[in-house]
Design a protein around this motif. Structure first.
Motif, short mmCIF file in Angstrom:
data_model
loop_
_atom_site.label_atom_id
_atom_site.label_comp_id
_atom_site.label_asym_id
_atom_site.label_seq_id
_atom_site.Cartn_x
_atom_site.Cartn_y
_atom_site.Cartn_z
N VAL A 10 0.83 -1.21 0.00
CA VAL A 10 0.00 0.00 0.00
C VAL A 10 0.86 1.25 0.00
CG1 VAL A 10 -1.98 -1.10 1.14
CG2 VAL A 10 -0.21 -0.01 2.53
N GLN A 14 -2.80 5.32 1.21
CA GLN A 14 -3.67 4.18 1.52
C GLN A 14 -3.50 3.75 2.97
OE1 GLN A 14 -2.19 1.75 -1.78
NE2 GLN A 14 -4.31 1.51 -2.48
N SER A 17 -5.27 6.13 5.25
CA SER A 17 -6.70 5.86 5.20
C SER A 17 -7.07 4.64 6.06
CB SER A 17 -7.14 5.64 3.75
OG SER A 17 -8.50 5.32 3.69
N LEU A 28 -9.66 -2.34 -0.35
CA LEU A 28 -8.27 -2.05 -0.69
C LEU A 28 -7.88 -2.66 -2.03
CD1 LEU A 28 -5.71 -0.74 0.47
CD2 LEU A 28 -5.17 -2.94 1.48
#
Length: 160
Positions: A10, A14, A17, A28
């Motif tokens: 990631v 990301q 988040s 995801l």
């Protein structure tokens, strides 16, 4: 049945988040993925422990450094491997001698490992297939870590 461990690379945004909205892990779409049902065996043959800690050497946190609680997951959490650890693990995995690992697997007493080390993932593979299967998984993990490191990604890991 063995548990499956999933890993996704990631970006930092990301990861931010995920830290604020844990349930966003379900949506995801990472920068690459790796999965295995041999997490315990990989750990064991690289560190000497199926469930390694800091005393088990530098590769003790291949499948997670930080736990994030999430009630909707079977295990109740997912793990994060931060970017710095991804870089370190990628370098260390690149140094792993797969022939030496294969020799350890050939010499292993699988019944003892299942009973004493709780390597239950060995119950679902044939002994004569173990050397290739485990070393192939380690090679795949090494390649995954290298790609994640090159992309500057962190990893998110979970088991179900």
């Amino acid at each position: 049945m063995a548990m499956m461990t999933w890993m996704t690379a990631v970006t930092s945004s990301q990861l931010d988040s995920l830290r604020t909205n844990h349930e966003s892990i379900r949506d995801l779409e990472g920068e690459g993925s790796f999965f295995t049902y041999l997490e315990s065996s990989i750990n064991y043959f690289l560190t000497g422990s199926a469930y390694p800690g800091p005393d088990d050497g530098p590769l003790h946190h291949l499948f997670g450094v930080e736990s994030i609680q999430i009630a909707s997951f079977e295990t109740g959490y997912f793990q994060i491997v931060p970017v710095e650890s991804v870089h370190t693990n990628a370098r260390l995995l690149a140094e792993v001698d797969l022939d030496a690992v294969a020799a350890k697997i050939r010499d292993a007493d699988f019944e003892d490992l299942i009973d004493e080390e709780e390597l239950y993932d060995l119950e679902v593979i044939e002994t004569d297939e173990a050397e290739k299967l485990i070393t192939d998984n380690i090679a795949g993990l090494r390649d995954f870590y290298a790609a994640a490191s090159e992309a500057g990604c962190a990893l998110v890991c979970w088991t179900s």
